[in-house]
Design an enzyme around this catalytic site. Sequence first.
Site, PDB file in Angstrom:
ATOM      1  N   LYS A 119       0.837  -1.193   0.000  1.00 52.41           N
ATOM      2  CA  LYS A 119       0.000   0.000   0.000  1.00 52.41           C
ATOM      3  C   LYS A 119       0.882   1.258   0.000  1.00 52.41           C
ATOM      4  CE  LYS A 119      -1.733   2.139   3.417  1.00 52.41           C
ATOM      5  NZ  LYS A 119      -2.340   2.591   4.643  1.00 52.41           N
ATOM      6  N   ASP A 137      -6.381  -0.129   0.812  1.00 53.20           N
ATOM      7  CA  ASP A 137      -6.471   0.049   2.264  1.00 53.20           C
ATOM      8  C   ASP A 137      -7.893  -0.322   2.674  1.00 53.20           C
ATOM      9  OD1 ASP A 137      -8.092   2.125   1.542  1.00 53.20           O
ATOM     10  OD2 ASP A 137      -6.929   3.683   2.533  1.00 53.20           O
TER      11      ASP A 137
END
Length: 207
Positions: A119, A137
């Site tokens: 991420k 996320d």
Amino acid sequence: MTMTKIDMEEILALHYPNTRTLLHYNNPFELLIAVILSAQCTDAMVNRVTPDLFKAYPNAEALAHADLDNLEELVRRTGFYKNKAKNIKATASMLVKKYKSKVPRELEELTSLPGVGRKTANVVRGHIWDEPGIIVDTHFGRVMRRLGFTDATDPIKVEQDIQQIIPKERWLRLSMTANYHGRDLCKSRRPLCEQCFLQEVCPSREL
Ligand code: SF4
């Protein structure tokens, strides 16, 4: 109404024209550190902490040699501060030792840094080098599942499912717009479906 996932992506993009991160940064180093600090913390809080942090430690060399106690104090308000202080110091050390104090561009290089997962790496690659990447996320995953883009919960599987549906050049845009939609309307506990511009086409709407 029938609508493709590509249409939905376009509608999200119309509603969330800002597809940049809300984190403040002046260079790749600052963005990398800010994203590490943003885990389990709001962007607003990270933005309150980073000016003093980068004043004290403006680059990888300085951060690599930081006093850990002082560092912990500076990042305390972002939560999990002991771990975060340790990780950003270790990441800075690795930047100095392995990457000539520069933030590397490749996904594998970035994810080898302490505290940096896919991420974080995709946020940095997307914002600094316009590299296509899907930033999974909690908000993004939830919105993608509710809108029927995927039924996966595993972040890698979510990435793969989206990659099949959405063209590469829109990956970063969708990452940001779906994230903003998750924060704004498609909230975790109680989505605000009655206000949602996708309510007509969303398979998960609660009206
Ligand atoms: S209609 Fe509800 S569940 Fe669907 S995207 Fe909008 S807020 Fe989320």
